[in-house]
Scaffold this motif. Structure first.
Motif, PDB file in Angstrom:
ATOM      1  N   ASN A   1       0.848  -1.185   0.000  1.00 21.65           N
ATOM      2  CA  ASN A   1       0.000   0.000   0.000  1.00 21.65           C
ATOM      3  C   ASN A   1       0.891   1.245   0.000  1.00 21.65           C
ATOM      4  N   LYS A   2       0.812   2.040  -1.099  1.00 20.85           N
ATOM      5  CA  LYS A   2       1.705   3.196  -1.223  1.00 20.85           C
ATOM      6  C   LYS A   2       1.030   4.498  -0.755  1.00 20.85           C
ATOM      7  N   THR A   3      -0.162   4.387  -0.173  1.00 24.46           N
ATOM      8  CA  THR A   3      -0.874   5.596   0.269  1.00 24.46           C
ATOM      9  C   THR A   3       0.042   6.462   1.142  1.00 24.46           C
ATOM     10  N   LEU A   4       0.110   7.747   0.807  1.00 23.91           N
ATOM     11  CA  LEU A   4       1.045   8.629   1.512  1.00 23.91           C
ATOM     12  C   LEU A   4       0.697   8.775   2.988  1.00 23.91           C
ATOM     13  N   GLN A   5       1.706   8.681   3.805  1.00 26.28           N
ATOM     14  CA  GLN A   5       1.547   8.808   5.251  1.00 26.28           C
ATOM     15  C   GLN A   5       2.343  10.015   5.731  1.00 26.28           C
ATOM     16  N   LEU A   6       1.965  10.522   6.890  1.00 25.59           N
ATOM     17  CA  LEU A   6       2.706  11.640   7.476  1.00 25.59           C
ATOM     18  C   LEU A   6       3.212  11.251   8.862  1.00 25.59           C
ATOM     19  N   SER A   7       4.505  11.459   9.096  1.00 27.86           N
ATOM     20  CA  SER A   7       5.030  11.212  10.449  1.00 27.86           C
ATOM     21  C   SER A   7       4.747  12.455  11.292  1.00 27.86           C
ATOM     22  N   GLU A   8       4.898  12.334  12.597  1.00 31.60           N
ATOM     23  CA  GLU A   8       4.687  13.502  13.480  1.00 31.60           C
ATOM     24  C   GLU A   8       5.619  14.643  13.053  1.00 31.60           C
TER      25      GLU A   8
ATOM     26  N   ASP B   1      -9.186   6.717 -20.299  1.00 31.61           N
ATOM     27  CA  ASP B   1      -7.851   6.256 -19.897  1.00 31.61           C
ATOM     28  C   ASP B   1      -7.447   6.758 -18.513  1.00 31.61           C
ATOM     29  N   ILE B   2      -8.414   7.260 -17.757  1.00 27.60           N
ATOM     30  CA  ILE B   2      -8.086   7.841 -16.443  1.00 27.60           C
ATOM     31  C   ILE B   2      -8.482   6.868 -15.345  1.00 27.60           C
ATOM     32  N   SER B   3      -7.610   6.680 -14.372  1.00 33.79           N
ATOM     33  CA  SER B   3      -8.068   5.884 -13.224  1.00 33.79           C
ATOM     34  C   SER B   3      -8.004   6.751 -11.977  1.00 33.79           C
ATOM     35  N   ILE B   4      -8.923   6.488 -11.070  1.00 31.43           N
ATOM     36  CA  ILE B   4      -8.913   7.184  -9.779  1.00 31.43           C
ATOM     37  C   ILE B   4      -7.678   6.681  -9.030  1.00 31.43           C
ATOM     38  N   PRO B   5      -6.946   7.546  -8.306  1.00 33.84           N
ATOM     39  CA  PRO B   5      -5.799   7.025  -7.558  1.00 33.84           C
ATOM     40  C   PRO B   5      -6.231   5.925  -6.593  1.00 33.84           C
ATOM     41  N   PHE B   6      -5.485   4.836  -6.559  1.00 35.90           N
ATOM     42  CA  PHE B   6      -5.811   3.785  -5.599  1.00 35.90           C
ATOM     43  C   PHE B   6      -4.553   3.399  -4.823  1.00 35.90           C
ATOM     44  N   TRP B   7      -4.743   2.518  -3.835  1.00 33.18           N
ATOM     45  CA  TRP B   7      -3.728   2.334  -2.795  1.00 33.18           C
ATOM     46  C   TRP B   7      -2.351   1.913  -3.278  1.00 33.18           C
ATOM     47  N   SER B   8      -2.252   1.299  -4.469  1.00 31.70           N
ATOM     48  CA  SER B   8      -0.908   0.887  -4.901  1.00 31.70           C
ATOM     49  C   SER B   8      -0.228   1.973  -5.739  1.00 31.70           C
ATOM     50  N   MET B   9      -0.883   3.126  -5.896  1.00 29.23           N
ATOM     51  CA  MET B   9      -0.261   4.217  -6.673  1.00 29.23           C
ATOM     52  C   MET B   9       0.432   5.187  -5.716  1.00 29.23           C
ATOM     53  N   PRO B  10       1.675   5.598  -6.047  1.00 31.54           N
ATOM     54  CA  PRO B  10       2.406   6.469  -5.112  1.00 31.54           C
ATOM     55  C   PRO B  10       1.748   7.825  -4.895  1.00 31.54           C
ATOM     56  N   GLU B  11       0.858   8.247  -5.795  1.00 36.28           N
ATOM     57  CA  GLU B  11       0.206   9.549  -5.608  1.00 36.28           C
ATOM     58  C   GLU B  11      -0.989   9.461  -4.658  1.00 36.28           C
ATOM     59  N   ASN B  12      -1.363   8.252  -4.244  1.00 33.07           N
ATOM     60  CA  ASN B  12      -2.607   8.081  -3.474  1.00 33.07           C
ATOM     61  C   ASN B  12      -2.507   8.661  -2.061  1.00 33.07           C
ATOM     62  N   THR B  13      -3.591   9.303  -1.645  1.00 28.25           N
ATOM     63  CA  THR B  13      -3.706   9.797  -0.266  1.00 28.25           C
ATOM     64  C   THR B  13      -5.040   9.308   0.285  1.00 28.25           C
ATOM     65  N   GLU B  14      -5.322   9.703   1.495  1.00 28.31           N
ATOM     66  CA  GLU B  14      -6.599   9.295   2.095  1.00 28.31           C
ATOM     67  C   GLU B  14      -7.749  10.222   1.663  1.00 28.31           C
ATOM     68  N   HIS B  15      -7.486  11.218   0.823  1.00 37.11           N
ATOM     69  CA  HIS B  15      -8.567  12.139   0.434  1.00 37.11           C
ATOM     70  C   HIS B  15      -9.657  11.357  -0.303  1.00 37.11           C
ATOM     71  N   PRO B  16     -10.920  11.545   0.066  1.00 37.48           N
ATOM     72  CA  PRO B  16     -11.970  10.691  -0.509  1.00 37.48           C
ATOM     73  C   PRO B  16     -12.290  10.962  -1.976  1.00 37.48           C
TER      74      PRO B  16
END
Ligand SMILES: C[S@@+](CC[C@H](N)C(=O)[O-])C[C@H]1O[C@@H](n2cnc3c(N)ncnc32)[C@H](O)[C@@H]1O
Length: 331
Positions: free
Chosen positions: A21-28, A222-237
């Motif tokens: 899962n490449k969804t971007l995370q933020l450390s403290e 040809d467009i896909s919604i960002p999903f968890w294995s894409m490095p650009e993915n975030t938790e934004h709905p």
């Protein structure tokens, strides 16, 4: 330990995340670092000379501080006319007329900030689209409606599954930028006809197959919604993909132009603008999304790639683009 971005008002949730899962995370530490980068006050942004950046607040508070006629490309991805929660803030579905009114009021305030040759894109689903057209036509020249296929989404029980979204293309005047050659779509040729001398007719014969660069239409499949294995993915709905934004930004702006997104979300417009050497400004009411935008902007300093766009060419499938990028003859 990395955490999901959280706003001041809620404690960060710790979830177990699969290694793929490449969804971007933020450390403290990142939360603190990016919090110091976002603009909390429009006055402060103005005092610093209106730099590229992210304003954390209601874009209506930013507008009075923005110079007139400064924006070349306005990208609007507002809350659709649905009941939807974005962290702390919530949008409640309005009648068609009230959504038109809501949008019209905002377009009236945005218009003076646009250059006379500016372009405007407004995103929506089929229901919001009805109101978007009416609001946009009051202020701009409406030129087209792009429909793009959304792969994700639940099936409906007693209706057709909603699998498209719209983007309305508008301009301030008849004088506007449209870089056709930057947004052609490279497609596999099904019937590769040849001239009598054997040379390919209007297509390219490459080691990886027969391809033609085609004019982009207003139907994007040809467009896909960002999903968890894409490095650009975030938790934004409701995050839009970088490929979609790249197509808008390449077609309707030039290097050095200012791209403004008043509903920035996870930062997709600003990130792609930065990757494509445009100036950028975004406003987002939820702090946690601003922090994600800043993380993506920092990553964009070293990672300029945009999935599905290879050597300046859009491919009909992202996977095909990646495969072909590896072939030397496919530049
Ligand atoms: C549809 S989403 C945009 C998603 C974005 N295009 C992306 O790729 O992540 C709309 C965003 O607008 C934000 N928003 C809503 N009202 C706003 C306002 N008045 N000013 C700034 N942001 C606002 C919401 O918090 C939400 O993140």
């Amino acid at each position: 330990m990395p955490q999901r971005a959280s706003s001041n008002s809620e404690s960060p949730k710790q979830k177990k995340i699969s290694p793929r899962n490449k969804t971007l995370q933020l450390s403290e530490a990142e939360i603190a670092k990016f919090r110091s980068r976002i603009f909390k006050s429009a006055r402060q942004w103005r005092a610093k000379g209106c730099p590229n950046g992210t304003f954390n607040g209601d874009f209506l508070e930013l507008l009075p501080h923005m110079p007139e006629s400064s924006v070349s490309l306005l990208i609007l991805d507002p809350p659709y006319n649905l009941n939807k929660k974005f962290k702390g803030s919530k949008f409640s579905k309005l009648s068609e007329n009230d959504y038109e009114e809501w949008l019209s009021e905002r377009l009236a305030l945005l218009k003076p900030k646009l250059k006379l040759n500016a372009s405007i894109y407004i995103c929506g689903d089929w229901f919001s689209s009805i109101s978007i057209y009416k609001a946009a036509a009051k202020y701009f020249k409406v030129r087209n409606r792009i429909s793009w296929e959304r792969e994700k989404g639940r099936g409906a029980k007693a209706n057709w599954k909603n699998a498209t979204e719209d983007i309305w293309f508008c301009t301030m005047s008849d004088n506007y930028t449209f870089n056709l050659d930057k947004v052609k779509l490279r497609r596999k040729v099904i019937a590769p006809y040849r001239h009598t001398d054997g040379k390919p007719k209007d297509w390219d014969d490459t080691k990886s197959g027969a391809f033609r660069d085609t004019h982009p239409s207003n139907l994007w499949t040809d467009i896909s919604i960002p999903f968890w294995s894409m490095p650009e993915n975030t938790e934004h709905p409701t995050q839009k993909s970088e490929k979609l934004l790249a197509r808008l930004i390449l077609a309707s702006s030039n290097e050095g132009d200012l791209v403004f997104d008043p509903f920035l979300g996870s930062g997709s417009s600003s990130v792609v603008a930065k990757k494509l050497n445009r100036n950028y400004l975004g406003a987002e009411i939820e702090e946690s999304y601003c922090l994600l935008a800043e993380k993506r902007l920092e990553l964009a300093e070293s990672e300029k790639r945009i999935q599905g766009l290879v050597n300046g060419v859009f491919f009909e499938r992202n996977t095909l683009a990646e495969q072909l990028a590896k072939c030397k003859d496919h530049d």
